[in-house]
Design a protein around this motif. Structure first.
Motif, PDB file in Angstrom:
ATOM      1  N   ASP A 185      -9.650  -4.390   3.099  1.00 40.97           N
ATOM      2  CA  ASP A 185      -9.587  -3.710   1.810  1.00 40.97           C
ATOM      3  C   ASP A 185     -10.944  -3.763   1.116  1.00 40.97           C
ATOM      4  O   ASP A 185     -11.584  -4.820   1.040  1.00 40.97           O
ATOM      5  CB  ASP A 185      -8.546  -4.376   0.912  1.00 40.97           C
TER       6      ASP A 185
ATOM      7  N   ARG B  67      -5.704  -0.226  -4.610  1.00 37.08           N
ATOM      8  CA  ARG B  67      -4.574  -0.008  -3.706  1.00 37.08           C
ATOM      9  C   ARG B  67      -5.047   0.857  -2.547  1.00 37.08           C
ATOM     10  O   ARG B  67      -6.156   1.410  -2.587  1.00 37.08           O
ATOM     11  CB  ARG B  67      -3.403   0.672  -4.434  1.00 37.08           C
TER      12      ARG B  67
ATOM     13  N   TRP C 103      -3.597   3.091   1.389  1.00 33.82           N
ATOM     14  CA  TRP C 103      -2.591   3.454   2.383  1.00 33.82           C
ATOM     15  C   TRP C 103      -3.284   4.269   3.473  1.00 33.82           C
ATOM     16  O   TRP C 103      -4.464   4.601   3.348  1.00 33.82           O
ATOM     17  CB  TRP C 103      -1.444   4.231   1.747  1.00 33.82           C
TER      18      TRP C 103
ATOM     19  N   ASP D 115       0.166   6.952  -6.373  1.00 36.37           N
ATOM     20  CA  ASP D 115       0.409   5.581  -5.924  1.00 36.37           C
ATOM     21  C   ASP D 115       0.557   5.487  -4.413  1.00 36.37           C
ATOM     22  O   ASP D 115       0.803   4.406  -3.867  1.00 36.37           O
ATOM     23  CB  ASP D 115       1.627   4.982  -6.621  1.00 36.37           C
TER      24      ASP D 115
END
Length: 339
Positions: free
Chosen positions: A45, A82, A84, A146
């Motif tokens: 990350d 965040r 993905w 999100d």
């Protein structure tokens, strides 16, 4: 001495931003050094492996996709928030990101309206979403901010030349009416337009160097009733009037070269608060600050590895504080400038 050390020594002393003194324009870039540099090579990350596209939302959160197929979200100071991954990556990774903004504010009495779909402008009462040019899977993906995939809003997914089919998708954007514009390169250097429900409306372009044609329309930007197309391999920018049934060409800006106002593989562009534009050049490894008509204001960057230098940059955005964030792809980082 290795190649990296040689390039670093040579370029550090020779590269700086330019100021347009001859035309009377003064560069709005305060210095050759960036205000902030963040990111490094890696798979965890907050790290990147050749990031390929960047976009920004109304809260100045940065959305960045790299060649692992990860979409990571950061605040404007580079703090990871965040992330993905896109559904498939074996064939290749996305090369375009854009935010579809909520074009019409929800009315103050919205909570008292039992069925918003009854409103005349209900199609515009939408949450912002992230549009992803899933290049090698011939489609536009849609996510909530999100990271929730919205399968029912996908456009494309089939390789081909017919309406609604795609070659390699480069970018996808949305206008104020909710219509989508999707660019592609390869066998079909064109732009297709779709209505808010994803139904095909029209297309234009085609492979070539004539006005209105494209060779890799890499980046699209909607500004009011104008669509700006970064025509990368023709080394120019074209803009089109969206108010006509089939978008019509307004103007062509730039030509191939290394001089002021010339381009060598431009890959992205963004607008500043005063309506001027920042153009990111993959080939010249620099940013140019230009007036809306293409007049040169300033240049920043040049090839290298040090802060203030770039290595094959792919993208650029401008935040609400009028700061420029450039995606320094092969240096696996982001640099932020004050203008």
């Amino acid at each position: 001495m290795n190649r990296r050390s040689w390039m670093t020594r040579t370029l550090t002393s020779s590269l700086s931003f330019a100021i347009a003194t001859a035309s009377g324009c003064v560069s709005s870039v305060a210095a050759s050094e960036p205000e902030l540099v963040w990111g490094r090579r890696g798979f965890s990350d907050g790290r990147f492996l050749k990031p390929r596209a960047i976009t920004i939302d109304d809260d100045d959160q940065l959305y960045i996709v790299d060649t692992t197929g990860r979409i990571q979200v950061f605040n404007s100071d580079g703090v990871f928030l965040r992330g993905w991954s896109t559904p498939q990556t074996a064939n290749g990774r996305p090369t375009g990101l854009a935010i579809r903004r909520a074009n019409t504010p929800v009315p103050p009495n919205a909570a008292q309206i039992p069925d918003l779909a009854q409103l005349p402008n209900a199609a515009q009462l939408q949450e912002p979403i992230l549009l992803v040019a899933d290049t090698h899977y011939y489609r536009m993906l849609v996510y909530t901010l999100d990271g929730t995939l919205c399968d029912d809003q996908q456009i494309g997914g089939t390789a081909g030349h017919s309406p609604g089919e795609f070659a390699f998708v480069t970018d996808a954007v949305c206008d104020n009416e909710g219509c989508y514009y999707i660019g592609e390169y390869g066998d079909s250097d064109r732009i297709q337009k779709f209505d808010p429900e994803g139904k095909f409306m029209t297309q234009w372009g085609g492979t070539g160097s004539e006005r209105g044609q494209f060779v890799r329309p890499q980046s699209l930007v909607v500004q009011g009733d104008v669509l700006w197309v970064v025509d990368a391999c023709n080394h120019r920018i074209q803009r089109f009037d969206l108010s006509t049934k089939t978008p019509s060409l307004i103007e062509v800006i730039g030509k191939e070269g290394v001089g002021e106002g010339e381009f060598y593989y431009p890959y992205d562009m963004a607008f500043t608060a005063d309506g001027t534009m920042i153009v990111c050049e993959y080939g010249n490894q620099r940013l140019q600050h230009l007036a809306a008509d293409g007049r040169w204001i300033a240049t920043w960057g040049g090839p290298g590895f040090q802060p203030g230098q770039l290595y094959q940059p792919w993208g650029v955005v401008v935040d609400t504080m009028n700061r420029v964030h450039v995606l320094d792809s092969n240096n696996h980082r982001v640099q932020r400038l004050i203008i």
